[in-house]
Scaffold this motif. Sequence first.
Motif, PDB file in Angstrom:
ATOM      1  N   SER A 192      -4.379  -2.587  10.340  1.00 28.73           N
ATOM      2  CA  SER A 192      -3.294  -3.249   9.603  1.00 28.73           C
ATOM      3  C   SER A 192      -2.889  -2.315   8.474  1.00 28.73           C
ATOM      4  CB  SER A 192      -3.715  -4.619   9.083  1.00 28.73           C
ATOM      5  OG  SER A 192      -4.711  -4.515   8.103  1.00 28.73           O
ATOM      6  N   THR A 193      -1.588  -2.129   8.341  1.00 26.57           N
ATOM      7  CA  THR A 193      -1.079  -1.194   7.348  1.00 26.57           C
ATOM      8  C   THR A 193       0.358  -1.530   6.990  1.00 26.57           C
ATOM      9  OG1 THR A 193      -0.506   1.133   6.953  1.00 26.57           O
ATOM     10  CG2 THR A 193      -0.514   0.411   9.233  1.00 26.57           C
ATOM     11  N   TYR A 231       2.446   0.692   6.543  1.00 26.31           N
ATOM     12  CA  TYR A 231       3.254   1.789   7.074  1.00 26.31           C
ATOM     13  C   TYR A 231       3.477   1.709   8.575  1.00 26.31           C
ATOM     14  CZ  TYR A 231       1.983   3.615   2.533  1.00 26.31           C
ATOM     15  OH  TYR A 231       1.790   3.754   1.185  1.00 26.31           O
ATOM     16  N   GLY A 232       2.858   0.726   9.243  1.00 24.31           N
ATOM     17  CA  GLY A 232       3.004   0.623  10.690  1.00 24.31           C
ATOM     18  C   GLY A 232       2.303   1.769  11.385  1.00 24.31           C
ATOM     19  N   GLU A 233       2.479   1.859  12.686  1.00 25.24           N
ATOM     20  CA  GLU A 233       1.788   2.878  13.477  1.00 25.24           C
ATOM     21  C   GLU A 233       2.165   4.285  13.033  1.00 25.24           C
ATOM     22  OE1 GLU A 233       1.154   4.292  18.088  1.00 25.24           O
ATOM     23  OE2 GLU A 233       2.202   2.404  17.712  1.00 25.24           O
ATOM     24  N   THR A 242      -1.649  -1.950  16.208  1.00 24.51           N
ATOM     25  CA  THR A 242      -1.411  -1.895  14.766  1.00 24.51           C
ATOM     26  C   THR A 242      -0.568  -3.078  14.324  1.00 24.51           C
ATOM     27  OG1 THR A 242      -1.427   0.525  14.907  1.00 24.51           O
ATOM     28  CG2 THR A 242      -0.519  -0.422  12.904  1.00 24.51           C
ATOM     29  N   GLN A 245       1.754  -4.510  11.364  1.00 20.31           N
ATOM     30  CA  GLN A 245       2.551  -4.104  10.196  1.00 20.31           C
ATOM     31  C   GLN A 245       2.406  -5.175   9.125  1.00 20.31           C
ATOM     32  OE1 GLN A 245       5.154  -1.432  10.008  1.00 20.31           O
ATOM     33  NE2 GLN A 245       5.333  -1.990   7.871  1.00 20.31           N
ATOM     34  N   PHE A 266       2.062  -9.528   7.725  1.00 18.68           N
ATOM     35  CA  PHE A 266       2.038 -10.011   9.098  1.00 18.68           C
ATOM     36  C   PHE A 266       2.035 -11.536   9.132  1.00 18.68           C
ATOM     37  CE2 PHE A 266      -2.092  -8.202   7.827  1.00 18.68           C
ATOM     38  CZ  PHE A 266      -2.760  -9.374   7.542  1.00 18.68           C
TER      39      PHE A 266
END
Length: 125
Positions: A85-86, A88-90, A102, A104, A107
């Motif tokens: 989880s970030t 910045y996305g994948e 991943t 985003q 969420f």
Amino acid sequence: MSQAFAGRRVLVVEDESLVAMLLETILEDMGCTPVGPASTVDEGLQLVAEDAPIDAALLDVNVAGRQIFPVAEALKARGVPFIFSTGYGEGGLPDEWRGQPTLQKPFTEAAVREALMKAMGIVNV
């Protein structure tokens, strides 16, 4: 609650307490048993090293200023599916981790459910 997730143990490594609590609630609503949450890479590694079963993991990419990849490596070695989880996305992942499921940030519960189903190979029921 989905029967597909009943009793599944999902490790959470997340340093933001509100996000960790949200994930715990989402997992419990889905019928999962949250493991952790770990708020540091070292805590995450410790939980992975224990003998307790882990069915999947949700890993914040940047935990308390450290990258999560040592925990991802340990899970990979155990054959445990995991989701990054970030914010910045994948695209924010190093090349060797691209293609890994991943989430985003921020969420939704539906996104968490979908990512876990995909990672664990659960057919939509």
